[in-house]
Every structure is written in structure tokens, then in C-alpha cells.
Scaffold this motif. Sequence first.
Motif, PDB file in Angstrom:
ATOM      1  N   ASP A   1      14.744  -1.524   9.277  1.00 34.63           N
ATOM      2  CA  ASP A   1      13.499  -1.889   8.603  1.00 34.63           C
ATOM      3  C   ASP A   1      12.453  -0.797   8.753  1.00 34.63           C
ATOM      4  O   ASP A   1      12.561   0.095   9.595  1.00 34.63           O
ATOM      5  N   VAL A   2      11.467  -0.870   7.883  1.00 38.56           N
ATOM      6  CA  VAL A   2      10.295  -0.016   7.918  1.00 38.56           C
ATOM      7  C   VAL A   2       9.109  -0.947   7.727  1.00 38.56           C
ATOM      8  O   VAL A   2       9.113  -1.771   6.800  1.00 38.56           O
ATOM      9  N   VAL A   3       8.117  -0.849   8.613  1.00 38.53           N
ATOM     10  CA  VAL A   3       6.944  -1.714   8.519  1.00 38.53           C
ATOM     11  C   VAL A   3       5.684  -0.857   8.486  1.00 38.53           C
ATOM     12  O   VAL A   3       5.630   0.203   9.110  1.00 38.53           O
ATOM     13  N   GLN A   4       4.698  -1.340   7.739  1.00 37.14           N
ATOM     14  CA  GLN A   4       3.448  -0.605   7.578  1.00 37.14           C
ATOM     15  C   GLN A   4       2.309  -1.597   7.419  1.00 37.14           C
ATOM     16  O   GLN A   4       2.373  -2.473   6.552  1.00 37.14           O
TER      17      GLN A   4
ATOM     18  N   TYR B   1       8.713  -6.897   1.047  1.00 36.08           N
ATOM     19  CA  TYR B   1       7.909  -8.110   1.066  1.00 36.08           C
ATOM     20  C   TYR B   1       6.622  -7.927   1.850  1.00 36.08           C
ATOM     21  O   TYR B   1       6.451  -6.959   2.592  1.00 36.08           O
ATOM     22  N   HIS B   2       5.736  -8.879   1.653  1.00 42.96           N
ATOM     23  CA  HIS B   2       4.442  -8.923   2.340  1.00 42.96           C
ATOM     24  C   HIS B   2       4.518 -10.007   3.405  1.00 42.96           C
ATOM     25  O   HIS B   2       4.853 -11.145   3.103  1.00 42.96           O
ATOM     26  N   MET B   3       4.214  -9.627   4.647  1.00 48.72           N
ATOM     27  CA  MET B   3       4.200 -10.564   5.764  1.00 48.72           C
ATOM     28  C   MET B   3       2.752 -10.699   6.218  1.00 48.72           C
ATOM     29  O   MET B   3       2.111  -9.704   6.559  1.00 48.72           O
ATOM     30  N   ALA B   4       2.203 -11.927   6.202  1.00 49.17           N
ATOM     31  CA  ALA B   4       0.809 -12.147   6.580  1.00 49.17           C
ATOM     32  C   ALA B   4       0.690 -13.423   7.406  1.00 49.17           C
ATOM     33  O   ALA B   4       1.534 -14.314   7.328  1.00 49.17           O
ATOM     34  N   THR B   5      -0.376 -13.483   8.201  1.00 48.10           N
ATOM     35  CA  THR B   5      -0.686 -14.666   9.000  1.00 48.10           C
ATOM     36  C   THR B   5      -2.157 -15.005   8.797  1.00 48.10           C
ATOM     37  O   THR B   5      -2.920 -14.210   8.242  1.00 48.10           O
ATOM     38  N   ASP B   6      -2.566 -16.172   9.279  1.00 50.30           N
ATOM     39  CA  ASP B   6      -3.976 -16.536   9.201  1.00 50.30           C
ATOM     40  C   ASP B   6      -4.842 -15.557   9.981  1.00 50.30           C
ATOM     41  O   ASP B   6      -5.964 -15.257   9.592  1.00 50.30           O
TER      42      ASP B   6
ATOM     43  N   ASP C   1      -4.152 -12.389  10.410  1.00 46.51           N
ATOM     44  CA  ASP C   1      -4.054 -11.075   9.770  1.00 46.51           C
ATOM     45  C   ASP C   1      -3.689 -11.257   8.297  1.00 46.51           C
ATOM     46  O   ASP C   1      -2.549 -11.042   7.892  1.00 46.51           O
ATOM     47  N   PRO C   2      -4.660 -11.669   7.468  1.00 47.01           N
ATOM     48  CA  PRO C   2      -4.355 -11.951   6.063  1.00 47.01           C
ATOM     49  C   PRO C   2      -3.922 -10.732   5.249  1.00 47.01           C
ATOM     50  O   PRO C   2      -3.183 -10.875   4.282  1.00 47.01           O
ATOM     51  N   ARG C   3      -4.373  -9.527   5.642  1.00 52.99           N
ATOM     52  CA  ARG C   3      -3.896  -8.325   4.931  1.00 52.99           C
ATOM     53  C   ARG C   3      -2.435  -8.095   5.253  1.00 52.99           C
ATOM     54  O   ARG C   3      -1.653  -7.702   4.407  1.00 52.99           O
ATOM     55  N   GLY C   4      -2.085  -8.295   6.493  1.00 51.88           N
ATOM     56  CA  GLY C   4      -0.689  -8.312   6.906  1.00 51.88           C
ATOM     57  C   GLY C   4       0.007  -6.976   6.943  1.00 51.88           C
ATOM     58  O   GLY C   4      -0.603  -5.921   7.116  1.00 51.88           O
ATOM     59  N   ILE C   5       1.296  -7.055   6.747  1.00 47.57           N
ATOM     60  CA  ILE C   5       2.197  -5.918   6.890  1.00 47.57           C
ATOM     61  C   ILE C   5       3.112  -5.858   5.670  1.00 47.57           C
ATOM     62  O   ILE C   5       3.605  -6.881   5.200  1.00 47.57           O
ATOM     63  N   ALA C   6       3.344  -4.645   5.185  1.00 47.95           N
ATOM     64  CA  ALA C   6       4.357  -4.409   4.156  1.00 47.95           C
ATOM     65  C   ALA C   6       5.657  -4.098   4.882  1.00 47.95           C
ATOM     66  O   ALA C   6       5.686  -3.281   5.801  1.00 47.95           O
TER      67      ALA C   6
END
Length: 126
Positions: free
Chosen positions: A110-113, A81-86, A88-93
Motif C-alpha cells: 500500500d501507499v498512504v498519503q 480510496y479515501h479513508m476518513a474519520t470524525d 480527521d475528516p480530510r483523512g488519508i488517500a
Amino acid sequence: MSESSEAARNKQLAVHGFTQFAAGDIDVLRTLLHEDFIEHSPGNPSGREAFITFITEAPVARARLDLKRVIADDDHVVMHYHMATDDDPRGIAVVDIWRLDNGQIVEHWDVVQPVPEAAQVPHGMF
């Protein structure tokens, strides 16, 4: 090849829990996580109550979560999934791997990038 009934049941539980959590319902973790939940991510605590206390303060609790794919194999469910915030709109995979037993999550990896600029990933992150 079709999913086993165990895989389908675990996938349904994980997706329901993800959907509820993404909508702001952190309490869904109280029924979804096993009391002796084991966390494999560095810095994150094991145990249901300790993990819920931790995750309540973590950025993921306030982020937009956009589920891209779910793969289930017997007692494991993998969510991408894609995790984003205002901020950091590009966010994290994110890729979460959950192991379930008797309808509850008993382990998590988990693995985050960070999501790079689009020009760096011509075929997209998702």
C-alpha cells in the motif's frame, strides 16, 4: 482493451471484500486472505490471523472508506480510496495493491498519503 476473465474475477472478489470490510465485517478477511498471506507494508504483520488481529485494532477498521477506483490486471487488483474519520475528516488517500491466487489474497502493498487542504490540490486528490 477489456479485462481478462481472471482480472474480472479478482476485481469482483476484491470489491466485494472491500465493501464488506467497509461495512464493518472484519470476518470477511478470514475467507479472502490466504493463510500464508504476505504483507509488504512496514509494521504490518504477515499471516492471515496475525494480520486480522492487527487490522482489527488499526484505524482503518473504524474509518469511513470511500472507494474511488479499481484497476485489475490478471492476478493484481489496485484500489484507490479515501479513508476518513470524525477526528480527521480530510483523512488519508490510500492505494492498495493486492495479488490474488485461486480466489484469495496472497500479497498486499500500500501507499498512504494525508489529504492536504483543498487549496493545495487544485485538481483534487480523487
